[in-house]
Write an enzyme that holds these catalytic residues in place. Structure first.
Site, PDB file in Angstrom:
ATOM      1  N   ALA A  12       0.740  -1.150   0.112  1.00 21.55           N
ATOM      2  CA  ALA A  12      -0.186  -0.057   0.025  1.00 21.55           C
ATOM      3  C   ALA A  12       0.747   1.427  -0.072  1.00 21.55           C
ATOM      4  CB  ALA A  12      -0.864  -0.014   1.161  1.00 21.55           C
ATOM      5  N   CYS A  46      -6.171  -6.547   4.138  1.00 24.64           N
ATOM      6  CA  CYS A  46      -7.494  -6.484   4.721  1.00 24.64           C
ATOM      7  C   CYS A  46      -8.662  -7.362   4.109  1.00 24.64           C
ATOM      8  CB  CYS A  46      -8.027  -4.918   4.396  1.00 24.64           C
ATOM      9  SG  CYS A  46      -6.790  -3.565   4.546  1.00 24.64           S
TER      10      CYS A  46
HETATM   11  C1  LIG Z   1      -5.993  -9.781   8.064  1.00 21.43           C
HETATM   12  C2  LIG Z   1      -5.814  -8.000   8.031  1.00 21.43           C
HETATM   13  C3  LIG Z   1      -6.900  -7.228   7.971  1.00 21.43           C
HETATM   14  C4  LIG Z   1      -6.884  -6.155   7.668  1.00 21.43           C
HETATM   15  N1  LIG Z   1      -7.720  -5.229   7.745  1.00 21.43           N
HETATM   16  C5  LIG Z   1      -7.708  -3.647   7.826  1.00 21.43           C
HETATM   17  C6  LIG Z   1      -8.890  -2.903   7.473  1.00 21.43           C
HETATM   18  O1  LIG Z   1     -10.029  -3.614   7.350  1.00 21.43           O
HETATM   19  N2  LIG Z   1      -8.917  -1.670   7.416  1.00 21.43           N
HETATM   20  C7  LIG Z   1      -7.334  -1.073   7.378  1.00 21.43           C
HETATM   21  O2  LIG Z   1      -7.350   0.191   7.353  1.00 21.43           O
HETATM   22  N3  LIG Z   1      -6.367  -1.943   7.474  1.00 21.43           N
HETATM   23  C8  LIG Z   1      -6.626  -3.223   7.754  1.00 21.43           C
HETATM   24  N4  LIG Z   1      -5.360  -3.872   7.842  1.00 21.43           N
HETATM   25  C9  LIG Z   1      -3.908  -3.225   7.800  1.00 21.43           C
HETATM   26  C10 LIG Z   1      -3.499  -2.946   6.467  1.00 21.43           C
HETATM   27  O3  LIG Z   1      -3.464  -4.242   5.570  1.00 21.43           O
HETATM   28  C11 LIG Z   1      -2.141  -2.491   6.585  1.00 21.43           C
HETATM   29  O4  LIG Z   1      -2.182  -1.399   7.333  1.00 21.43           O
HETATM   30  C12 LIG Z   1      -1.509  -2.045   5.200  1.00 21.43           C
HETATM   31  O5  LIG Z   1      -1.224  -3.178   4.528  1.00 21.43           O
HETATM   32  C13 LIG Z   1      -0.116  -1.438   5.472  1.00 21.43           C
HETATM   33  O6  LIG Z   1       0.630  -1.124   4.259  1.00 21.43           O
HETATM   34  P1  LIG Z   1       2.123  -0.958   4.285  1.00 21.43           P
HETATM   35  O7  LIG Z   1       2.381  -0.686   2.528  1.00 21.43           O
HETATM   36  O8  LIG Z   1       2.491   0.045   5.261  1.00 21.43           O
HETATM   37  O9  LIG Z   1       2.649  -2.439   4.780  1.00 21.43           O
HETATM   38  P2  LIG Z   1       2.489  -3.851   4.150  1.00 21.43           P
HETATM   39  O10 LIG Z   1       1.162  -4.099   3.453  1.00 21.43           O
HETATM   40  O11 LIG Z   1       2.530  -4.747   5.106  1.00 21.43           O
HETATM   41  O12 LIG Z   1       3.615  -3.975   3.098  1.00 21.43           O
HETATM   42  C14 LIG Z   1       5.008  -3.980   3.380  1.00 21.43           C
HETATM   43  C15 LIG Z   1       5.467  -4.777   2.311  1.00 21.43           C
HETATM   44  O13 LIG Z   1       6.758  -4.830   2.432  1.00 21.43           O
HETATM   45  C16 LIG Z   1       7.428  -5.929   2.248  1.00 21.43           C
HETATM   46  N5  LIG Z   1       8.767  -6.104   2.804  1.00 21.43           N
HETATM   47  C17 LIG Z   1       8.956  -6.055   4.142  1.00 21.43           C
HETATM   48  N6  LIG Z   1      10.396  -6.054   4.480  1.00 21.43           N
HETATM   49  C18 LIG Z   1      10.833  -6.039   3.280  1.00 21.43           C
HETATM   50  C19 LIG Z   1      12.195  -6.131   2.824  1.00 21.43           C
HETATM   51  N7  LIG Z   1      13.382  -6.327   3.549  1.00 21.43           N
HETATM   52  N8  LIG Z   1      12.496  -6.103   1.218  1.00 21.43           N
HETATM   53  C20 LIG Z   1      11.720  -6.266   0.395  1.00 21.43           C
HETATM   54  N9  LIG Z   1      10.228  -6.028   0.837  1.00 21.43           N
HETATM   55  C21 LIG Z   1       9.967  -6.139   2.092  1.00 21.43           C
HETATM   56  C22 LIG Z   1       6.331  -6.901   2.811  1.00 21.43           C
HETATM   57  O14 LIG Z   1       6.580  -8.307   2.228  1.00 21.43           O
HETATM   58  C23 LIG Z   1       5.170  -6.303   2.572  1.00 21.43           C
HETATM   59  O15 LIG Z   1       4.439  -6.770   1.370  1.00 21.43           O
HETATM   60  C24 LIG Z   1      -5.602  -5.373   7.926  1.00 21.43           C
HETATM   61  C25 LIG Z   1      -4.377  -6.134   7.802  1.00 21.43           C
HETATM   62  C26 LIG Z   1      -4.484  -7.601   8.035  1.00 21.43           C
HETATM   63  C27 LIG Z   1      -3.106  -8.356   8.064  1.00 21.43           C
END
Ligand SMILES: Cc1cc2nc3c(=O)[nH]c(=O)nc-3n(C[C@H](O)[C@H](O)[C@H](O)COP(=O)(O)OP(=O)(O)OC[C@H]3O[C@@H](n4cnc5c(N)ncnc54)[C@H](O)[C@@H]3O)c2cc1C
Length: 459
Positions: A12, A46
């Site tokens: 995201a 999510c």
């Molecule tokens: C089951 C579930 C339900 C959810 N429901 C909701 C909801 O209803 N509403 C809501 O607002 N939020 C919800 N969330 C939370 C939401 O999914 C997260 O807040 C969001 O995905 C965060 O986005 P991000 O890009 O910060 O991190 P992430 O989505 O965690 O993405 C980070 C990415 O970085 C990659 N990564 C990490 N370290 C490395 C590295 N060293 N090298 C390469 N790649 C790496 C990981 O593989 C991952 O794909 C939910 C989460 C889960 C697990």
């Protein structure tokens, strides 16, 4: 020569930043490379509970954009299955391990977006790698769980450890998948994101669905038999399990950034300024579940990992990298969820947060219905408000109800965001027709009750 933007983490926050920067900057001007260690980009974690439950038929539906789309439409190169293992801020380069092909890749950067998300908390007893125990954070985690659920011997009994929103959503998903489900929670109620009185309403409703709610129990270990999970051991005895899902919350994924020298704030997440820049590290941005955000009510930096923030923060980072100007104004912790038919919404501070932040306040609980009482399908709804004393400013709100409850929190979130008092809220021109609300909407009834409580609160 084109500048290069490197993104660590392809979901995201990272891909929002990449897409936004590309919208503002020409292809000859900016090269964008994203490293993602998993098998997918821009996926909806999510949606995992609804995929596991069978409501969403396929994993592909949870993927908004794949690497080919990023390449063809945005000229963004995504390297899947590449884990960044080092960031050198002096040489301005990242090192990534190719998890499938083997070997290492080095990529220099002019701007870096650190968007590694969060990782599920795994207490010591969960770290032994027992087969059949799953954390839930990425689509790869969802795939592993579904493979286990559909493998032989077919699991029948699930235990979810932790009653946060991911725990309750996964409990519902496993129930719909056809398993018997127990949810173990150390506190006296599930859903610690709401106050205990509202959490008790959630517990009551969950019991009615057939999910075994085992609150006030601490998990101390796991039992395995023939290399597979057999039971979750608690301080009140074992609970048999063929599959265990951990819903114990998440930690910001900061290790890689900290090793490179990125600063961590009091919440344990990466510190950023309003433009999502990491202080003291020119050209480095961070966004999403790995960063802390300013809470607009308490004034404190907090780690509130939600997709809604990750997308907005990534967009802000991308606009600034693209040469525009954008700021992220902070959060108020608005969140909604459902467990079976029950809907839960929350925004702002809980009672314990309001105490911790030093506020004086009153709280009210208002019982009402989602529709006019005489209209078919009218169901109960409880609204809780927390209002500062004596100003009457709304500090927090929670809603639990059977239908049309969750998204009512948005009206309260807008009021809170704009520092409205409960007195001002009583006059809000909210929509009314019998199929949608009683003539006094539950939100307005709660505001009126809060005004009365303030009047009787001795100031
Ligand atoms: C089951 C579930 C339900 C959810 N429901 C909701 C909801 O209803 N509403 C809501 O607002 N939020 C919800 N969330 C939370 C939401 O999914 C997260 O807040 C969001 O995905 C965060 O986005 P991000 O890009 O910060 O991190 P992430 O989505 O965690 O993405 C980070 C990415 O970085 C990659 N990564 C990490 N370290 C490395 C590295 N060293 N090298 C390469 N790649 C790496 C990981 O593989 C991952 O794909 C939910 C989460 C889960 C697990």
């Amino acid at each position: 020569m084109a500048e290069r933007m490197v993104v660590v983490g392809g979901d995201a926050a990272g891909m929002s930043a990449a897409s936004q920067a590309r919208r503002l900057r020409g292809r000859d001007d900016l090269e964008i490379v994203a490293f993602e260690r998993g098998h997918f980009t821009s996926y909806s974690a999510c949606g995992i509970p609804y995929w596991v439950s069978g409501l969403v038929p396929g994993r592909d539906q949870l993927v908004a954009r794949d690497p080919a789309t990023f390449r063809d439409r945005f000229d963004i190169e995504v390297r899947l299955r590449h884990e960044v293992t080092g960031i050198d801020l002096d040489r301005r380069e990242v090192v990534a391990r190719d998890l499938e092909g083997g070997g290492e890749v080095r990529a220099g950067f002019d701007t870096l977006v650190y968007a590694t998300g969060a990782t599920p908390i795994q207490p010591g007893w969960a770290r032994g790698g027992v087969a059949g125990v799953f954390g839930m954070q990425t689509l790869d985690d969802g795939t592993a769980l579904l493979d286990w659920l559909e493998g032989e011997p077919r699991p029948r009994r699930a235990v979810v450890v932790g009653g946060g929103y991911i725990g309750v959503e996964m409990a519902e998903a496993l129930l719909h998948h056809g398993l018997s489900v127990d949810l173990v929670e150390q506190a006296d109620q599930p859903m610690s994101t709401v106050d205990p009185d509202m959490g008790e309403l959630v517990a009551e409703a969950m019991r009615g669905t057939g999910i075994g709610i085992r609150t006030g129990r601490t998990v101390t270990g796991l039992d395995e038999r023939d290399g597979r999970i057999a039971a979750v051991v608690t301080d009140e005895g074992p609970i048999p399990a063929d599959v265990v899902v951990l819903g114990l919350g998440v930690r910001p994924n900061t290790a890689l950034g900290e090793a490179a020298g990125l600063p961590v704030g009091p919440s344990g997440a990466i510190r950023v300024d309003r433009r999502m820049r990491v202080p003291g590290t020119p050209g480095v941005y961070a966004a999403g579940d790995c960063v802390e955000s300013l809470h607009r009510v308490s004034g404190m930096p907090m780690h509130i990992p939600l997709g809604t923030h990750a997308n907005k923060q990534g967009r802000v980072a991308g606009i600034n990298i693209g040469g525009g100007y954008a700021t992220f104004p902070g959060v108020i912790g608005t969140a909604v969820t459902k467990v079976c038919e029950l809907e839960v919404g929350r925004t702002g501070l809980r009672e314990r947060d309001a105490h911790a932040a030093g506020f004086e306040f009153v709280t009210v609980l208002a019982e009402s219905t989602n529709r006019a009482g005489y209209y078919p399908g009218a169901r109960p709804m409880t609204v809780k408000l927390i209002a500062e004393r004596p100003s009457g400013r709304l500090l927090g709100a929670q809603i639990v109800g059977w239908s049309e409850a969750a998204k009512r929190i948005d009206a309260l979130a807008v009021a809170l965001w704009n520092n409205m008092t409960v007195d001002e809220m009583t006059a809000l021109d909210l929509g009314y027709a019998p199929p949608y609300a009683p003539v006094w909407d539950p939100v307005l009834i709660a505001a009126r009750k809060a005004v009365d409580a303030l009047a009787h609160s001795g100031r």
